[in-house]
Enzyme design. Sequence first.
Site, mmCIF file in Angstrom:
data_model
loop_
_atom_site.group_PDB
_atom_site.id
_atom_site.type_symbol
_atom_site.label_atom_id
_atom_site.label_comp_id
_atom_site.label_asym_id
_atom_site.label_seq_id
_atom_site.Cartn_x
_atom_site.Cartn_y
_atom_site.Cartn_z
ATOM 1 N N PRO A 23 -4.172 -15.257 2.048
ATOM 2 C CA PRO A 23 -4.205 -14.243 3.089
ATOM 3 C C PRO A 23 -5.496 -13.627 3.333
ATOM 4 O O PRO A 23 -6.130 -13.129 2.400
ATOM 5 C CB PRO A 23 -3.123 -13.142 2.358
ATOM 6 C CG PRO A 23 -3.168 -13.522 0.902
ATOM 7 C CD PRO A 23 -3.733 -14.847 0.746
ATOM 8 N N LEU A 24 -5.792 -13.588 4.652
ATOM 9 C CA LEU A 24 -7.083 -12.992 5.076
ATOM 10 C C LEU A 24 -6.770 -12.091 6.070
ATOM 11 O O LEU A 24 -6.554 -12.539 7.176
ATOM 12 C CB LEU A 24 -7.958 -14.200 5.450
ATOM 13 C CG LEU A 24 -8.248 -15.085 4.310
ATOM 14 C CD1 LEU A 24 -8.767 -16.668 4.850
ATOM 15 C CD2 LEU A 24 -9.239 -14.498 3.685
ATOM 16 N N THR A 25 -6.998 -10.971 5.863
ATOM 17 C CA THR A 25 -7.333 -9.959 6.910
ATOM 18 C C THR A 25 -8.489 -10.036 8.025
ATOM 19 O O THR A 25 -9.692 -10.193 7.785
ATOM 20 C CB THR A 25 -7.266 -8.248 6.355
ATOM 21 O OG1 THR A 25 -6.058 -8.087 5.849
ATOM 22 C CG2 THR A 25 -7.553 -7.229 7.547
ATOM 23 N N GLN A 98 2.775 -12.806 4.870
ATOM 24 C CA GLN A 98 2.748 -11.996 3.769
ATOM 25 C C GLN A 98 3.244 -10.483 4.099
ATOM 26 O O GLN A 98 2.908 -9.706 5.096
ATOM 27 C CB GLN A 98 1.041 -11.825 3.303
ATOM 28 C CG GLN A 98 1.127 -11.056 1.900
ATOM 29 C CD GLN A 98 -0.274 -10.693 1.619
ATOM 30 O OE1 GLN A 98 -0.888 -10.179 2.361
ATOM 31 N NE2 GLN A 98 -0.649 -10.984 0.481
ATOM 32 N N HIS A 174 3.351 -8.688 -0.835
ATOM 33 C CA HIS A 174 1.990 -8.256 -1.201
ATOM 34 C C HIS A 174 1.942 -7.084 -2.028
ATOM 35 O O HIS A 174 2.473 -5.977 -1.790
ATOM 36 C CB HIS A 174 1.323 -7.750 -0.032
ATOM 37 C CG HIS A 174 -0.197 -7.413 -0.270
ATOM 38 N ND1 HIS A 174 -0.889 -7.501 -1.473
ATOM 39 C CD2 HIS A 174 -1.037 -7.511 0.778
ATOM 40 C CE1 HIS A 174 -2.263 -7.315 -1.230
ATOM 41 N NE2 HIS A 174 -2.377 -7.401 0.086
ATOM 42 N N ALA A 176 -0.427 -6.475 -4.359
ATOM 43 C CA ALA A 176 -1.801 -6.675 -4.998
ATOM 44 C C ALA A 176 -2.668 -5.477 -4.264
ATOM 45 O O ALA A 176 -2.276 -4.892 -3.331
ATOM 46 C CB ALA A 176 -2.398 -8.042 -4.774
ATOM 47 N N ASN A 177 -4.009 -5.444 -4.619
ATOM 48 C CA ASN A 177 -5.016 -4.905 -3.908
ATOM 49 C C ASN A 177 -4.873 -3.321 -3.526
ATOM 50 O O ASN A 177 -5.275 -2.745 -2.648
ATOM 51 C CB ASN A 177 -5.461 -5.512 -2.764
ATOM 52 C CG ASN A 177 -5.861 -6.943 -3.164
ATOM 53 O OD1 ASN A 177 -5.997 -7.320 -4.207
ATOM 54 N ND2 ASN A 177 -6.073 -7.856 -2.137
ATOM 55 N N TYR A 179 -2.324 -1.513 -2.648
ATOM 56 C CA TYR A 179 -1.412 -0.885 -1.602
ATOM 57 C C TYR A 179 0.056 -0.364 -2.170
ATOM 58 O O TYR A 179 -0.026 -0.402 -3.463
ATOM 59 C CB TYR A 179 -1.093 -2.220 -0.520
ATOM 60 C CG TYR A 179 -2.478 -2.634 0.086
ATOM 61 C CD1 TYR A 179 -3.155 -1.444 0.974
ATOM 62 C CD2 TYR A 179 -3.155 -3.703 -0.007
ATOM 63 C CE1 TYR A 179 -4.428 -1.858 1.488
ATOM 64 C CE2 TYR A 179 -4.316 -4.093 0.343
ATOM 65 C CZ TYR A 179 -5.119 -3.127 1.313
ATOM 66 O OH TYR A 179 -6.141 -3.324 1.798
ATOM 67 N N ARG A 226 2.386 -11.626 -4.613
ATOM 68 C CA ARG A 226 0.849 -11.562 -5.031
ATOM 69 C C ARG A 226 0.555 -10.342 -5.932
ATOM 70 O O ARG A 226 1.039 -9.212 -5.379
ATOM 71 C CB ARG A 226 0.038 -11.563 -3.721
ATOM 72 C CG ARG A 226 -1.400 -12.047 -4.017
ATOM 73 C CD ARG A 226 -2.196 -11.822 -2.929
ATOM 74 N NE ARG A 226 -3.186 -12.687 -3.097
ATOM 75 C CZ ARG A 226 -4.787 -12.617 -2.486
ATOM 76 N NH1 ARG A 226 -4.776 -11.603 -1.676
ATOM 77 N NH2 ARG A 226 -5.435 -13.265 -2.905
ATOM 78 N N ASN A 234 -9.450 -0.189 -3.447
ATOM 79 C CA ASN A 234 -8.712 0.947 -2.980
ATOM 80 C C ASN A 234 -8.533 1.668 -4.028
ATOM 81 O O ASN A 234 -7.514 2.526 -4.021
ATOM 82 C CB ASN A 234 -7.591 0.355 -2.359
ATOM 83 C CG ASN A 234 -7.705 -0.635 -1.094
ATOM 84 O OD1 ASN A 234 -8.438 -0.031 -0.053
ATOM 85 N ND2 ASN A 234 -6.826 -1.526 -0.743
ATOM 86 N N GLY A 314 -9.938 -18.396 0.121
ATOM 87 C CA GLY A 314 -10.169 -17.346 1.071
ATOM 88 C C GLY A 314 -11.306 -17.663 1.755
ATOM 89 O O GLY A 314 -11.163 -18.402 2.889
HETATM 90 C C1 8OZ Z 1 -9.954 -6.601 3.126
HETATM 91 C C2 8OZ Z 1 -9.884 -5.814 4.312
HETATM 92 C C3 8OZ Z 1 -8.754 -5.303 4.733
HETATM 93 C C4 8OZ Z 1 -7.616 -5.507 3.990
HETATM 94 C C5 8OZ Z 1 -6.114 -6.914 1.041
HETATM 95 C C6 8OZ Z 1 -5.163 -6.583 3.363
HETATM 96 O O1 8OZ Z 1 -6.840 -6.800 0.269
HETATM 97 C C7 8OZ Z 1 -6.161 -6.703 2.490
HETATM 98 C C8 8OZ Z 1 -7.571 -6.375 2.909
HETATM 99 C C9 8OZ Z 1 -8.675 -7.039 2.644
HETATM 100 O O2 8OZ Z 1 -5.077 -7.476 0.449
#
Ligand code: 8OZ
Length: 355
Positions: A23-25, A98, A174, A176-177, A179, A226, A234, A314
């Site tokens: 997945p790539l924003t 996603q 999602h 992960a990361n 959020y 994920r 973040n 990615g």
């Molecule tokens: C990089 C920039 C903006 C969003 C993620 C959706 O980390 C993102 C994201 C990544 O899952």
Amino acid sequence: MTDLFSPIEVGSMALKNRIVMAPLTRNRAGEGNVPTAMNVTYYEQRATAGLIITEATPISAMAHGYPATPGIHSDDQVQGWKKVVDAVHAKGGKIVLQLWHVGRISHPSLLPNGALPVAPSAIKPSGKAFTYQGLQDFVTPRALDAEELPSIVADYVTATKNALKAGFDGVEIHAANGYLLDQFLRDGTNKRSDQYGGSVENRMRFPLEVVCAVVDVAGADKVGIRVSPLNPFNDIRDSDPQTLFNAFAEALSPLKLAYLHAVEGGMTGEKTPPFDFVALRKHFKGNYMANLAYDKARGNAAIASGNVDLVAFGVPFIANPDLVERFRLDAPLNAADQSSFYGGTDKGYTDYPTL
Ligand code: 8OZ
């Protein structure tokens, strides 16, 4: 020998290889956060991947946290995504959507009526939000009442139904990361004193409610998830990620999901504490997808080890629409242009050359 080019059954999907587009924003959705013809071209160009995971896709108006991210909560968005799915399918590819809720990683200027972002607890992330007016300080989010959580679960359900309506082969949750679901899992962002906070079991409760609800509408064989146990992106942290994510994998295991997808470190190459991803994988009795700076050799070695079933790529997929063919031929890869990752035109998006 099993390698990146070996076919595999993943839930209900028969994949032609194990090379997954991560997945790539890319921040190139159109008016109304609707996927455009340019987005169709981008995904279609990459349909030789065994599986495409779409860019993170907000499940509701409150789930947005960045400009120009394509949603899955309006009819126009569903119609826009349907064109993406149809193009990928016409090229023999498989694609899952996603499902994304950003939680506190947002800004009132991106939310309906200037609403405050929502989160498990009212803790402001350090850093800045990407907004249409440029970078702005994050705000302190509003802590969700337990009584509101069913409506967010309902948004996940609606988004899943919309994804199926658009023709997707499945969905990836999602978690992960940093959020919303990750914010619930971690003790750095979840300071709740109700049944959704405190113990590992309580912190997993809301994410698991979401997973179960999505499984109820899609079927477990169309649902992946994920996680990113080590990624500090973040401003997310946890005092004991190994215990937390082993328990999460263990709790997910009996649901018989299509796969567990793990970002195996920090997204931007940060130094991270030790973590045993093989142990994590052993808690999950199903397909394991690895991600983070893999190349062909490391991907093949990981699959040969028997600990990894699929590898998500990615940045290489941004710059190489024909990544699968290049891997097959051991051909050189195009270098990725970082300056065009987030937002912009077809430049750095659909204009990377094939062999
Ligand atoms: C990089 C920039 C903006 C969003 C993620 C959706 O980390 C993102 C994201 C990544 O899952």
